[in-house]
Write an enzyme that holds these catalytic residues in place. Structure first.
Site, PDB file in Angstrom:
ATOM      1  N   ASP A 205     101.573  -8.644 -43.612  1.00  0.00           N
ATOM      2  CA  ASP A 205     102.711  -9.235 -42.981  1.00  0.00           C
ATOM      3  C   ASP A 205     102.226  -9.552 -41.323  1.00  0.00           C
ATOM      4  OD1 ASP A 205     102.951 -10.809 -45.089  1.00  0.00           O
ATOM      5  OD2 ASP A 205     104.720 -10.408 -45.438  1.00  0.00           O
ATOM      6  N   SER A 206     102.739  -7.805 -40.110  1.00  0.00           N
ATOM      7  CA  SER A 206     102.469  -7.459 -39.331  1.00  0.00           C
ATOM      8  C   SER A 206     101.177  -8.387 -38.564  1.00  0.00           C
ATOM      9  CB  SER A 206     102.432  -5.710 -39.314  1.00  0.00           C
ATOM     10  OG  SER A 206     103.237  -5.315 -38.842  1.00  0.00           O
TER      11      SER A 206
HETATM   12  N1  ARG Z   1     104.907  -3.281 -39.534  1.00  0.00           N
HETATM   13  C1  ARG Z   1     105.109  -4.067 -41.311  1.00  0.00           C
HETATM   14  C2  ARG Z   1     103.316  -4.420 -41.272  1.00  0.00           C
HETATM   15  O1  ARG Z   1     102.532  -3.487 -40.474  1.00  0.00           O
HETATM   16  C3  ARG Z   1     105.476  -5.097 -40.458  1.00  0.00           C
HETATM   17  C4  ARG Z   1     107.056  -4.987 -41.289  1.00  0.00           C
HETATM   18  C5  ARG Z   1     108.403  -6.064 -41.375  1.00  0.00           C
HETATM   19  N2  ARG Z   1     108.736  -5.496 -42.420  1.00  0.00           N
HETATM   20  C6  ARG Z   1     110.473  -6.884 -42.023  1.00  0.00           C
HETATM   21  N3  ARG Z   1     111.322  -6.243 -42.629  1.00  0.00           N
HETATM   22  N4  ARG Z   1     110.018  -7.724 -41.298  1.00  0.00           N
HETATM   23  O2  ARG Z   1     102.683  -4.826 -41.651  1.00  0.00           O
END
Ligand code: ARG
Length: 258
Positions: A205-206
């Site tokens: 989702d990042s």
């Molecule tokens: N770093 C993650 C990505 O690359 C997103 C993580 C979001 N985590 C959360 N616990 N909100 O997709």
């Protein structure tokens, strides 16, 4: 575990079966179940939403510029390796449009902590609405919509259909209780159900937008999906790039891509 979107009860049962943690909404209520704890987005509901071939999300800052996370892209420079997909919630839909990148502009000074934003210039425009970003802190509060093709559980894969959920703002002092100096409060804004967990963005989702309605009822982007401890764990809200801090920098950067 894919496709939890067939209803809150199914999703809660599926999460419980995964024994990630106690099913967050095990009661009869149809509370937000994903993203983690969400539901499938209706076709056309969030037309500014973009999928990036690097396994991230993004939003149309302009018709030919995608705003995403710095950690989703390589260093600033010419780059024709990224495919942006938009125009459908279904990544495999014949209606989905695919456009290649021409340039990446990663936040100046990004070194893996804070400043988690980047712009991707596209070879041609998407004929789709853009998502404006906040210009001050007025909307850094309330409830936010989160969307993405990322996992619906901590150890899940990527989704074919776009999903959404709603998460409330979490003040910096409360977020710091979980993350200590890991949080950069000037650069980051937190959101999630701190007590019960159960709803959050997750891997994949990042770079996608966290947004809400403005005073005129229009969508406005407040954050970019950045990171968190696991996904949807009680006590650990999601952490988002705080766009009110970077609005002027992003606008100036976008001008250089025109
Ligand atoms: N770093 C993650 C990505 O690359 C997103 C993580 C979001 N985590 C959360 N616990 N909100 O997709």
């Amino acid at each position: 575990m894919r496709h939890l979107g067939r209803g809150a009860a199914t999703a809660a049962a599926a999460l419980a079966a995964l024994s990630l943690q106690p099913a967050p909404y095990a009661s009869a209520s149809a509370s937000p179940v994903p993203v983690v704890g969400g539901t499938r987005v209706a076709e056309g509901q969030f037309p500014f939403m973009v999928h990036l071939s690097r396994g991230c999300g993004g939003a149309l800052y302009a018709k030919d510029i995608v705003l995403t996370a710095a950690h989703c892209v390589p260093a600033t420079g010419n780059n024709t390796s990224i495919t942006a997909t938009a125009g459908s919630i279904d990544l495999q839909s014949p209606r989905a449009v695919h456009i290649t990148s021409t340039k990446v502009l990663r936040a100046p000074g990004y070194h893996g902590k804070g400043k988690d934003w980047a712009l991707i210039k596209l070879a041609r425009p998407f004929e789709l609405p853009r998502l404006p970003i906040v210009t001050d802190t007025a909307y850094d509060q309330g409830n936010f919509t989160i969307v993405g093709w990322g996992s619906t559980s901590e150890d899940g894969g990527q989704e074919r259909y776009l999903r959404k959920a709603t998460v409330p703002y979490v003040p910096d002092d409360q977020c710091q209780k979980a993350y200590g100096t890991g949080l950069t409060p000037t650069d980051e804004i937190c959101a999630g159900y701190v007590d019960q967990g159960g709803t959050d963005t997750c891997q994949g989702d990042s770079g996608g937008p966290m947004f809400r309605k403005d005073d005129h009822g229009a969508w406005i982007q407040v954050g970019i999906v950045s990171w968190g401890q696991g996904c949807a764990e009680p006590g650990y809200p999601g952490i988002y790039t705080q766009l009110s801090t970077f609005a002027a920098d992003i606008e100036a950067a976008a001008d250089t891509l025109k």
